[in-house]
Design a protein around this motif. Structure first.
Motif, PDB file in Angstrom:
ATOM      1  N   GLY A  70       0.795  -1.214   0.000  1.00 62.13           N
ATOM      2  CA  GLY A  70       0.000   0.000   0.000  1.00 62.13           C
ATOM      3  C   GLY A  70       0.830   1.267   0.000  1.00 62.13           C
ATOM      4  N   VAL A  71       0.133   2.398   0.092  1.00 62.42           N
ATOM      5  CA  VAL A  71       0.806   3.692  -0.052  1.00 62.42           C
ATOM      6  C   VAL A  71       1.632   4.059   1.166  1.00 62.42           C
ATOM      7  CG1 VAL A  71      -0.913   4.563  -1.675  1.00 62.42           C
ATOM      8  CG2 VAL A  71      -1.231   4.960   0.781  1.00 62.42           C
ATOM      9  N   HIS A  72       1.526   3.294   2.228  1.00 56.07           N
ATOM     10  CA  HIS A  72       2.378   3.503   3.400  1.00 56.07           C
ATOM     11  C   HIS A  72       3.496   2.460   3.455  1.00 56.07           C
ATOM     12  CE1 HIS A  72      -0.609   6.332   4.984  1.00 56.07           C
ATOM     13  NE2 HIS A  72      -1.533   5.420   4.714  1.00 56.07           N
ATOM     14  N   GLY A  73       3.547   1.585   2.458  1.00 52.97           N
ATOM     15  CA  GLY A  73       4.499   0.488   2.485  1.00 52.97           C
ATOM     16  C   GLY A  73       5.782   0.770   1.739  1.00 52.97           C
ATOM     17  N   TRP A  74       6.395  -0.291   1.233  1.00 52.98           N
ATOM     18  CA  TRP A  74       7.659  -0.210   0.525  1.00 52.98           C
ATOM     19  C   TRP A  74       7.436   0.131  -0.946  1.00 52.98           C
ATOM     20  CZ3 TRP A  74      12.374  -0.871   2.967  1.00 52.98           C
ATOM     21  CH2 TRP A  74      12.346  -1.432   4.233  1.00 52.98           C
ATOM     22  N   SER A  75       8.324   0.932  -1.483  1.00 53.89           N
ATOM     23  CA  SER A  75       8.371   1.136  -2.924  1.00 53.89           C
ATOM     24  C   SER A  75       9.206   0.028  -3.555  1.00 53.89           C
ATOM     25  CB  SER A  75       8.958   2.506  -3.258  1.00 53.89           C
ATOM     26  OG  SER A  75       8.170   3.539  -2.693  1.00 53.89           O
ATOM     27  N   VAL A  76       9.007  -0.208  -4.846  1.00 55.16           N
ATOM     28  CA  VAL A  76       9.640  -1.334  -5.526  1.00 55.16           C
ATOM     29  C   VAL A  76      10.384  -0.825  -6.757  1.00 55.16           C
ATOM     30  CG1 VAL A  76       9.281  -3.578  -6.636  1.00 55.16           C
ATOM     31  CG2 VAL A  76       7.806  -2.871  -4.721  1.00 55.16           C
ATOM     32  N   VAL A  77      11.654  -1.225  -6.897  1.00 56.57           N
ATOM     33  CA  VAL A  77      12.423  -0.865  -8.090  1.00 56.57           C
ATOM     34  C   VAL A  77      11.750  -1.492  -9.302  1.00 56.57           C
ATOM     35  CG1 VAL A  77      14.644  -1.099  -9.281  1.00 56.57           C
ATOM     36  CG2 VAL A  77      14.577  -0.635  -6.812  1.00 56.57           C
ATOM     37  N   PRO A  78      11.448  -0.709 -10.334  1.00 54.04           N
ATOM     38  CA  PRO A  78      10.684  -1.238 -11.466  1.00 54.04           C
ATOM     39  C   PRO A  78      11.528  -2.120 -12.379  1.00 54.04           C
ATOM     40  CG  PRO A  78      11.344   1.018 -11.915  1.00 54.04           C
ATOM     41  CD  PRO A  78      11.773   0.722 -10.496  1.00 54.04           C
ATOM     42  N   ASP A  79      10.830  -2.948 -13.121  1.00 55.15           N
ATOM     43  CA  ASP A  79      11.442  -3.732 -14.189  1.00 55.15           C
ATOM     44  C   ASP A  79      10.982  -3.131 -15.509  1.00 55.15           C
ATOM     45  OD1 ASP A  79      12.434  -5.528 -15.977  1.00 55.15           O
ATOM     46  OD2 ASP A  79      11.476  -7.298 -15.103  1.00 55.15           O
ATOM     47  N   PRO A  80      11.846  -2.423 -16.216  1.00 54.56           N
ATOM     48  CA  PRO A  80      11.407  -1.754 -17.441  1.00 54.56           C
ATOM     49  C   PRO A  80      11.155  -2.702 -18.604  1.00 54.56           C
ATOM     50  CG  PRO A  80      13.765  -1.454 -17.138  1.00 54.56           C
ATOM     51  CD  PRO A  80      13.259  -2.152 -15.899  1.00 54.56           C
ATOM     52  N   ALA A  81      11.592  -3.954 -18.494  1.00 61.32           N
ATOM     53  CA  ALA A  81      11.469  -4.883 -19.619  1.00 61.32           C
ATOM     54  C   ALA A  81      10.030  -5.351 -19.782  1.00 61.32           C
ATOM     55  CB  ALA A  81      12.379  -6.077 -19.401  1.00 61.32           C
ATOM     56  N   TYR A  82       9.550  -5.325 -21.018  1.00 64.71           N
ATOM     57  CA  TYR A  82       8.246  -5.897 -21.349  1.00 64.71           C
ATOM     58  C   TYR A  82       8.262  -6.248 -22.831  1.00 64.71           C
ATOM     59  CZ  TYR A  82       3.296  -6.650 -22.033  1.00 64.71           C
ATOM     60  OH  TYR A  82       2.100  -7.226 -22.343  1.00 64.71           O
ATOM     61  N   ALA A  83       7.774  -7.428 -23.166  1.00 61.66           N
ATOM     62  CA  ALA A  83       7.791  -7.895 -24.556  1.00 61.66           C
ATOM     63  C   ALA A  83       6.505  -7.464 -25.246  1.00 61.66           C
ATOM     64  CB  ALA A  83       7.943  -9.416 -24.599  1.00 61.66           C
ATOM     65  N   TRP A  84       6.499  -6.267 -25.804  1.00 63.02           N
ATOM     66  CA  TRP A  84       5.324  -5.750 -26.500  1.00 63.02           C
ATOM     67  C   TRP A  84       5.061  -6.569 -27.764  1.00 63.02           C
ATOM     68  CZ3 TRP A  84       2.345  -2.063 -24.260  1.00 63.02           C
ATOM     69  CH2 TRP A  84       2.917  -1.335 -23.218  1.00 63.02           C
ATOM     70  N   THR A  85       3.779  -6.773 -28.065  1.00 66.75           N
ATOM     71  CA  THR A  85       3.407  -7.526 -29.263  1.00 66.75           C
ATOM     72  C   THR A  85       2.866  -6.625 -30.373  1.00 66.75           C
ATOM     73  OG1 THR A  85       1.186  -7.989 -28.401  1.00 66.75           O
ATOM     74  CG2 THR A  85       2.928  -9.572 -27.881  1.00 66.75           C
ATOM     75  N   ALA A  86       2.114  -5.584 -30.007  1.00 72.50           N
ATOM     76  CA  ALA A  86       1.545  -4.676 -31.013  1.00 72.50           C
ATOM     77  C   ALA A  86       2.588  -3.610 -31.360  1.00 72.50           C
ATOM     78  CB  ALA A  86       0.263  -4.041 -30.500  1.00 72.50           C
ATOM     79  N   THR A  87       3.704  -4.077 -31.900  1.00 69.60           N
ATOM     80  CA  THR A  87       4.862  -3.190 -32.081  1.00 69.60           C
ATOM     81  C   THR A  87       4.674  -2.154 -33.183  1.00 69.60           C
ATOM     82  OG1 THR A  87       5.856  -4.879 -33.506  1.00 69.60           O
ATOM     83  CG2 THR A  87       6.481  -4.884 -31.180  1.00 69.60           C
ATOM     84  N   ASP A  88       3.755  -2.381 -34.095  1.00 74.01           N
ATOM     85  CA  ASP A  88       3.537  -1.438 -35.199  1.00 74.01           C
ATOM     86  C   ASP A  88       2.507  -0.363 -34.864  1.00 74.01           C
ATOM     87  OD1 ASP A  88       5.365  -2.795 -36.767  1.00 74.01           O
ATOM     88  OD2 ASP A  88       3.828  -4.104 -37.654  1.00 74.01           O
ATOM     89  N   TRP A  89       1.910  -0.433 -33.707  1.00 72.23           N
ATOM     90  CA  TRP A  89       0.845   0.500 -33.349  1.00 72.23           C
ATOM     91  C   TRP A  89       1.390   1.913 -33.197  1.00 72.23           C
ATOM     92  CZ3 TRP A  89      -4.329   0.603 -33.087  1.00 72.23           C
ATOM     93  CH2 TRP A  89      -4.943   1.623 -32.349  1.00 72.23           C
ATOM     94  N   ARG A  90       0.742   2.880 -33.856  1.00 75.50           N
ATOM     95  CA  ARG A  90       1.114   4.287 -33.723  1.00 75.50           C
ATOM     96  C   ARG A  90      -0.076   5.141 -33.330  1.00 75.50           C
ATOM     97  NH1 ARG A  90       5.022   2.044 -33.495  1.00 75.50           N
ATOM     98  NH2 ARG A  90       7.008   2.294 -34.598  1.00 75.50           N
ATOM     99  N   GLY A  91      -1.218   4.514 -33.044  1.00 72.90           N
ATOM    100  CA  GLY A  91      -2.391   5.255 -32.625  1.00 72.90           C
ATOM    101  C   GLY A  91      -3.358   5.520 -33.760  1.00 72.90           C
ATOM    102  N   ARG A  92      -4.406   6.264 -33.455  1.00 75.40           N
ATOM    103  CA  ARG A  92      -5.445   6.585 -34.420  1.00 75.40           C
ATOM    104  C   ARG A  92      -5.651   8.090 -34.462  1.00 75.40           C
ATOM    105  NH1 ARG A  92     -10.034   1.930 -34.276  1.00 75.40           N
ATOM    106  NH2 ARG A  92     -10.744   3.232 -36.001  1.00 75.40           N
TER     107      ARG A  92
END
Length: 565
Positions: A80-102
């Motif tokens: 929770g918001v009074h607890g520990w913060s966590v070092v993020p993991d920036p890695a993520y295997a995106w699949t919709a790699t060609d997406w540029r929006g609408r």
């Protein structure tokens, strides 16, 4: 140079930690199960440290023997918001790699609350049905961390961290990725004007984060002219758009930020950082400040006037802020359809006669996001009633046709697609004295509404902190769900076929009140064709006019739209 707030993993496997704590002489970085590390004081009130702390490491900042706080720019929390913060993991295997929006003109929004839909995974399960409906964009109410496990999201205190009760950062990325694979844009509502009451520790070490001379309804305004504060919010916006690949942001109640220079600078930085994608930036501004919509900084603004005047026409309610639209509502609706805002500098009864708004008739219709209801307009009712319970189906179908076929950008609210009659109530998860204050304050707020002038009537207003209040807010289907689904699907498909391809360059061709609750509005579309809409929400509607060209849609004697090419 202003450091980047929070924990930033580096290429060498170490993590850089940075905290702006100008009111403190020393700060210690603590790790769960590791040795504490004194941070180095830097210019401008900053403290920094480099450590061999990989993804998943739990950390916090020790300010005094009796005070340890989470990272205000925590990317994830544990406990929770009074607890520990966590070092993020920036890695993520995106699949919709060609997406540029609408493109913005294609946008048909639906606003969702992740919590009542089962978190990020629950929203993801609903995406195929929403895509089949024809909506092109999902807008999530705020998802950043707040006190407790249930909240609308506007009481957030850790703007960078997805709420634990909704899911992990990876699950939020998976939701965005799945939406893109279905051709859906993803928007996020962000709150840059205040912090919630439970878990905001900034005042303990960075008092200058807030402007003591400017008040908002929720406390001191954020001091966005401070370089560190400016960086905090701009980097937060960029994180959602870049790290999570959201396609757009809706900035909540920017009138409470009260600094248009900051708004303009933030938009400029975002546009410069992400030039190759369709990024859409939308404002909520009670002041109807059309000046923010003149250039390419912001795509649009939520048009509360559209909702408010139609609500008066659909329900006959004229209490509280609806008083601004009680007089001559058809004329006001005509102005809204022709010029965007109803109030463009005139005195407003609900604002003690003070002027509200700026001229907007020169703006394109697509600069305005229109809606019949949203989280505010349903949830800020004492009992959370939807329009399905406040007006008759024929009038609501006609107003829905207006919403989806007029050139303003339409937004639906979760449950509209199934004619939901479930309430959407105001809910929180506070405890002890804070819970009492929120419950009692909520009930006092409705004293100005005729139905709750009696204190005994206000006791019936649901307790925001009760679990049942949250559970009742899940949008279940109404008894005529299939009819509403079919209507929305047909109208959105019609909009995509006949209107969206020609929206760019659309201008108003005028609108007129033709009765006490009737209007006729016209627009010259970008291809030169003329779109005409006639609407009558009176108890006994008069015959609608008949125009030349293709009849697009009709709803009995209450709505007709046609186009002359």
């Amino acid at each position: 140079m202003t450091p980047r707030w929070g924990a930033t993993p580096r290429d060498d496997g170490r993590t850089r930690f940075a905290l702006w704590a100008p009111d403190r002489d020393a700060v210690t970085l603590e790790f769960d199960g590791g040795a504490p590390l004194p941070m180095t004081a830097a210019d401008g009130g900053w403290f920094v440290a480099d450590a061999a702390a990989g993804a998943g490491t739990r950390y916090r900042y020790r300010l005094a023997d009796d005070l340890a706080v989470p990272d205000p720019a925590s990317r994830a929390q544990s406990g929770g918001v009074h607890g520990w913060s966590v070092v993020p993991d920036p890695a993520y295997a995106w699949t919709a790699t060609d997406w540029r929006g609408r493109p913005w003109e294609e946008t048909v929004l639906i606003e969702l609350h992740a919590g009542v839909l089962g978190g990020f995974a629950g929203v993801r399960e609903r995406l195929p049905a929403l895509a089949a409906l024809g909506v092109t964009a999902i807008e999530l109410m705020p998802v950043n961390a707040f006190g407790g496990t249930r909240n609308w999201g506007y009481d957030g205190v850790l703007p960078y961290a997805p709420a634990e009760s909704y899911g992990t950062p990876a699950e939020l990325k998976a939701l965005v990725d799945a939406a893109h694979a279905l051709g859906l844009s993803m928007f996020l509502d962000v709150v840059f004007n205040h912090f919630g009451p439970d878990g905001n520790y900034l005042g303990a070490y960075a008092g200058d984060f807030f402007d003591r001379d400017v008040d908002t309804p929720w406390g001191g305004a954020v001091a966005v002219r401070q370089p560190a504060v400016h960086r905090f919010f701009v980097d937060n916006a960029l994180m959602w758009l870049d790290d999570y690949r959201f396609d757009g942001l809706r900035f909540d109640a920017v009138h409470a930020i009260a600094d248009t220079d900051f708004l303009d600078a933030m938009a400029g930085e975002i546009r410069a950082a992400l030039p190759d994608r369709h990024i859409h930036l939308v404002l909520e501004n009670e002041g109807n400040d059309a000046d923010r919509l003149h250039a390419d900084a912001y795509d649009a603004q939520w048009n509360d006037d559209f909702h408010n005047v139609l609500h008066v026409l659909l329900t006959g309610e004229t209490s509280a802020y609806y008083a601004d639209f009680a007089d001559r509502p058809a004329e006001r609706l005509a102005r809204c359809l022709a010029e965007g805002f109803v109030y463009q500098g005139e005195g407003s009864p609900n604002h003690d006669g003070r002027p509200r708004g700026r001229p907007s008739a020169h703006l394109a219709p697509t600069r305005f996001v229109a809606f019949l209801q949203n989280h505010d307009q349903v949830g800020n009712r004492a009992m959370g009633e939807r329009l399905t319970l406040l007006t008759d189906p024929a009038r609501l179908r006609a107003a829905t046709a207006l919403l989806l076929l007029c050139p303003q950008i339409p937004m639906l609210f979760m449950g509209d697609e199934v004619g939901s009659r479930s309430p959407f109530l105001f809910f929180t998860d506070f405890h002890d004295e804070l819970a009492d204050a929120v419950r009692d304050g909520r009930r006092r707020e409705f004293a100005r509404f005729d139905a709750f002038a009696d204190p005994a009537a206000r006791e019936r207003i649901p307790d925001p902190n009760a679990r049942a209040t949250f559970d009742r807010s899940r949008p279940g289907p109404g008894p005529d769900a299939d009819a509403w689904t079919g209507l929305l699907r047909d109208l959105i498909a019609l909009r995509a076929r006949a209107i969206v391809p020609h929206l760019r360059g659309t201008v108003s061709a005028g609108a007129d009140a033709t009765g006490d609750a009737a209007v006729v509005a016209r627009w010259r579309l970008g291809d030169g064709s003329l779109l005409t809409i006639a609407l009558d929400l009176a108890a006994d509607p008069a015959p609608l006019p008949v125009g030349e060209g293709e009849l697009l849609h009709a709803e009995g004697d209450r709505f007709r739209a046609w186009i002359a090419r």
